[in-house]
Design a protein around this motif. Sequence first.
Motif, short mmCIF file in Angstrom:
data_model
loop_
_atom_site.label_atom_id
_atom_site.label_comp_id
_atom_site.label_asym_id
_atom_site.label_seq_id
_atom_site.Cartn_x
_atom_site.Cartn_y
_atom_site.Cartn_z
N THR A 47 0.61 -1.17 -0.09
CA THR A 47 -0.12 0.03 0.15
C THR A 47 0.97 1.32 -0.03
O THR A 47 0.40 2.32 0.37
CB THR A 47 -0.90 0.27 1.30
OG1 THR A 47 -0.17 -0.12 2.43
CG2 THR A 47 -1.92 -1.28 1.06
N GLY A 52 1.43 1.75 -3.79
CA GLY A 52 0.64 2.57 -3.05
C GLY A 52 0.08 3.73 -3.98
O GLY A 52 -1.07 4.50 -3.89
N ARG A 55 -2.96 0.73 -8.26
CA ARG A 55 -2.97 -0.89 -8.17
C ARG A 55 -2.56 -1.36 -9.30
O ARG A 55 -1.90 -2.70 -9.26
CB ARG A 55 -4.44 -1.40 -7.86
CG ARG A 55 -5.13 -0.80 -6.79
CD ARG A 55 -6.59 -1.34 -6.48
NE ARG A 55 -7.40 -1.12 -7.43
CZ ARG A 55 -8.40 -0.24 -7.79
NH1 ARG A 55 -8.26 0.66 -6.79
NH2 ARG A 55 -9.01 -0.09 -8.63
N VAL A 117 -5.76 2.20 -1.74
CA VAL A 117 -5.19 2.27 -2.97
C VAL A 117 -6.12 2.49 -4.26
O VAL A 117 -6.69 1.74 -4.80
CB VAL A 117 -4.05 1.31 -3.69
CG1 VAL A 117 -3.48 1.72 -4.70
CG2 VAL A 117 -3.19 0.85 -2.36
N PRO A 123 -1.97 7.73 -10.40
CA PRO A 123 -2.45 8.18 -9.24
C PRO A 123 -3.12 9.92 -9.45
O PRO A 123 -2.54 10.40 -10.18
CB PRO A 123 -0.91 8.65 -8.53
CG PRO A 123 -0.11 7.54 -9.22
CD PRO A 123 -0.73 7.60 -10.57
#
Length: 126
Positions: A47, A52, A55, A117, A123
């Motif tokens: 994570t 993190g 995924r 996550v 991200p």
Amino acid sequence: VLATNALGYCIFRGANGQKDAFRRNPDAPEVAHLRYLQTKRGTRLLTSGWWGAARKVNYTGDWIMGLSWCMLCGFDSIVPYYYAIYFAILLVHRSIRDDGMCKAKYGEDWEEYKRLVPYRFVPGLI
């Protein structure tokens, strides 16, 4: 083009290398700092670090490398980019299948992992 390929390579190899190192020895100095979710199955889901961030961050790196190969052909036609489009569809579909398999494998731990996550590929974006 070279910088785009290098970026994809760094993401792809960095993420896969980190996961491999953690699987081999989670106490090794290069991965001992990583946080993880201990599952009821007895396994650990990372994570922090690359995993993190998203995924399927390794898929993102893989796709960026593929896009760079298309970029070698220039920008006058969409035809060379069919590969990147096809590959994106393939990776999205694969990630959806993986999500279903992981849900079956980890149960409620998978839902907690997805909460920790939340991003699948990029991200802060998707």
